[in-house]
Design a protein around this motif. Structure first.
Motif, PDB file in Angstrom:
ATOM      1  N   LEU A  16      -4.569   5.274  13.868  1.00 10.96           N
ATOM      2  CA  LEU A  16      -4.201   5.162  12.463  1.00 10.96           C
ATOM      3  C   LEU A  16      -4.085   3.697  12.036  1.00 10.96           C
ATOM      4  CD1 LEU A  16      -1.509   7.993  12.220  1.00 10.96           C
ATOM      5  CD2 LEU A  16      -3.864   8.044  11.368  1.00 10.96           C
ATOM      6  N   SER A  64      -7.577   2.208  11.608  1.00  9.17           N
ATOM      7  CA  SER A  64      -8.253   2.648  10.398  1.00  9.17           C
ATOM      8  C   SER A  64      -7.777   1.867   9.171  1.00  9.17           C
ATOM      9  CB  SER A  64      -8.024   4.152  10.196  1.00  9.17           C
ATOM     10  OG  SER A  64      -8.792   4.635   9.117  1.00  9.17           O
ATOM     11  N   VAL A  65      -6.474   1.633   9.069  1.00  5.83           N
ATOM     12  CA  VAL A  65      -5.944   0.850   7.946  1.00  5.83           C
ATOM     13  C   VAL A  65      -6.398  -0.601   8.047  1.00  5.83           C
ATOM     14  CG1 VAL A  65      -3.853  -0.009   6.829  1.00  5.83           C
ATOM     15  CG2 VAL A  65      -3.958   2.348   7.605  1.00  5.83           C
ATOM     16  N   GLN A  74      -8.759   0.759  -1.933  1.00  5.83           N
ATOM     17  CA  GLN A  74     -10.098   0.885  -2.501  1.00  5.83           C
ATOM     18  C   GLN A  74     -10.203   0.084  -3.800  1.00  5.83           C
ATOM     19  OE1 GLN A  74     -11.094   5.029  -2.879  1.00  5.83           O
ATOM     20  NE2 GLN A  74     -11.079   5.393  -0.681  1.00  5.83           N
ATOM     21  N   GLY A  85      -2.459   5.865   7.389  1.00  3.20           N
ATOM     22  CA  GLY A  85      -2.956   7.141   6.890  1.00  3.20           C
ATOM     23  C   GLY A  85      -3.813   6.989   5.637  1.00  3.20           C
ATOM     24  N   SER A  86      -4.250   8.139   5.104  1.00  2.57           N
ATOM     25  CA  SER A  86      -5.175   8.141   3.972  1.00  2.57           C
ATOM     26  C   SER A  86      -4.574   7.502   2.726  1.00  2.57           C
ATOM     27  CB  SER A  86      -5.614   9.579   3.666  1.00  2.57           C
ATOM     28  OG  SER A  86      -4.487  10.383   3.357  1.00  2.57           O
ATOM     29  N   GLY A  87      -3.264   7.653   2.531  1.00  2.00           N
ATOM     30  CA  GLY A  87      -2.617   7.045   1.369  1.00  2.00           C
ATOM     31  C   GLY A  87      -2.746   5.537   1.380  1.00  2.00           C
ATOM     32  N   THR A  97       0.845  -1.189   0.000  1.00  2.00           N
ATOM     33  CA  THR A  97       0.000   0.000   0.000  1.00  2.00           C
ATOM     34  C   THR A  97       0.888   1.249   0.000  1.00  2.00           C
ATOM     35  OG1 THR A  97      -0.061   0.263   2.405  1.00  2.00           O
ATOM     36  CG2 THR A  97      -1.672  -1.255   1.421  1.00  2.00           C
ATOM     37  N   GLU A 131      -5.076   3.768   3.007  1.00  5.83           N
ATOM     38  CA  GLU A 131      -6.479   3.399   2.874  1.00  5.83           C
ATOM     39  C   GLU A 131      -6.970   3.561   1.437  1.00  5.83           C
ATOM     40  OE1 GLU A 131      -8.876   5.245   5.981  1.00  5.83           O
ATOM     41  OE2 GLU A 131      -7.062   5.402   7.199  1.00  5.83           O
ATOM     42  N   GLN A 132      -6.572   4.636   0.776  1.00 11.40           N
ATOM     43  CA  GLN A 132      -7.016   4.859  -0.592  1.00 11.40           C
ATOM     44  C   GLN A 132      -6.463   3.812  -1.554  1.00 11.40           C
ATOM     45  OE1 GLN A 132      -5.967   8.904  -1.540  1.00 11.40           O
ATOM     46  NE2 GLN A 132      -7.299   9.750   0.056  1.00 11.40           N
ATOM     47  N   GLY A 171       1.050   5.293   1.758  1.00 14.12           N
ATOM     48  CA  GLY A 171       0.823   5.748   3.121  1.00 14.12           C
ATOM     49  C   GLY A 171       2.050   6.328   3.786  1.00 14.12           C
ATOM     50  N   ALA A 191      -9.724  -0.993   6.622  1.00 15.72           N
ATOM     51  CA  ALA A 191      -9.690  -0.989   5.151  1.00 15.72           C
ATOM     52  C   ALA A 191      -9.227  -2.342   4.613  1.00 15.72           C
ATOM     53  CB  ALA A 191      -8.760   0.122   4.661  1.00 15.72           C
TER      54      ALA A 191
END
Length: 328
Positions: free
Chosen positions: A188, A191-192, A162, A154-156, A141, A158-159, A143, A195
């Motif tokens: 954090l 959250s990952v 997708q 982080g958002s990187g 991934t 998780e995105q 992040g 995902a």
């Protein structure tokens, strides 16, 4: 070793790790678990630590996350046995997700032998364990690096997950209870992990007995989303962990127990299939009774090739998902 010296060493270990099992304490101070339990009671009476389900933790509050150097030495034999057993779940040509953690790192070392495997991970340690596996493709991934456990968060991260779909996710954490499921102490990381769960057809949790009945701040996988738990057999005196295993089984989690004493540690021996057989030999805490056969417990052993049990259309879809993931 005098009692005062033992207790000081026990206290230092708990302060360094946050939580330590009685089994591990007894091994380090080179005495019996009965003696260690007596020392822990004395330290608890002084308010220096708390007793928890077959171990000792820092006093007060929810369990906190230990640093990677401490976690890598905690319950190491149990993690090895768990990884041996969990590896038998993975078949040739599959695509799986492997999360961060010292137990999942042990699993990754065993997955290096599975041909045609694709592993998606946010863990640098998992990727490193598979770096020289010629027959395994590793997808990382994006992040931000979290240095305490060498994981991308982080958002990187998780995105990048997708739209991804794999057969199963292998996750670890800081605590596991029947009430809340798997949890961790870092927002954090939690959250990952959520995902990663969304990307998988089923979730396999790898957790040694020291994590059972331990609750931490951030929920990652609720109990109803956990397909299988791979763990080790709790010590005979650890009734709380045994009750937690039974509660998880009662809620539909398939519990598979690996015996740390029967599985070889380090590089010394035993395939995953052999570990699976050892894990299923005896009735163990947390195993469910097979419907219609009172008094007989369901075996903890795992099928050697999980994908073979799928209907033909599902196998075709799985192969298509793997091929699509590789084209990316």
């Amino acid at each position: 070793m005098f009692a005062a010296e033992r207790r000081q060493l026990i206290l230092e270990m708990v302060r360094a790790n946050g939580a330590v099992s009685l089994r591990e304490l007894a091994r380090v101070v080179q005495t019996s678990e009965v003696t260690v339990r007596r020392d822990v009671r004395a330290l608890e009476a002084e308010g220096l630590l708390d007793r928890r389900h077959g171990g000792a933790v820092l006093p007060g509050g929810l369990a906190r996350e230990s640093g990677l150097p401490q976690k890598s030495h905690l319950a190491s034999a149990e993690k090895t046995a768990i990884a041996d057993l969990a590896a038998t779940l993975v078949g040739e040509g599959e695509a799986v997700v492997v999360g961060a953690g010292t137990t999942t790192q042990e699993l990754a070392r065993r997955l290096a032998r599975v041909p045609g495997l694709t592993v998606v991970t946010n863990s640098l340690l998992v990727a490193q364990a598979l770096a020289h596996a010629n027959r395994v493709e590793v997808v990382m991934t994006g992040g931000t690096l979290r240095g305490s456990n060498y994981a991308l968060v982080g958002s990187g991260a998780e995105q990048s997950l997708q739209g991804l779909r794999v057969s199963r996710a292998f996750l670890s954490g800081t605590g596991l209870t029947a009430e809340r499921g798997l949890s961790t102490s870092n927002m954090l990381s939690a959250s990952v992990d959520r995902a990663l769960v969304r990307a998988a057809g089923e979730v396999v949790v790898l957790a040694d007995h020291t994590k059972l009945a331990t609750d931490t701040m951030f929920q990652t996988v609720p109990t109803e989303l956990i397909s299988r738990l791979v763990t080790d057999e709790p010590p005979a005196h650890d009734e709380r962990a045994a009750r937690e295993l039974q509660a998880l089984a009662d809620q539909g989690v398939q519990v598979s127990v690996a015996g740390a004493n029967g599985a070889a540690s380090g590089g010394g021996g035993g395939t995953g299939e052999q570990a699976a057989e050892r894990g299923g030999q005896a009735p163990l805490p947390g195993q469910r009774r097979t419907p219609g056969t009172p008094g007989h417990l369901r075996s903890a052993s795992m099928p050697p090739s999980p994908s073979a049990a799928l209907p033909e259309p599902e196998r075709e879809r799985e192969r298509a998902r793997v091929a699509d993931l590789r084209r990316r």
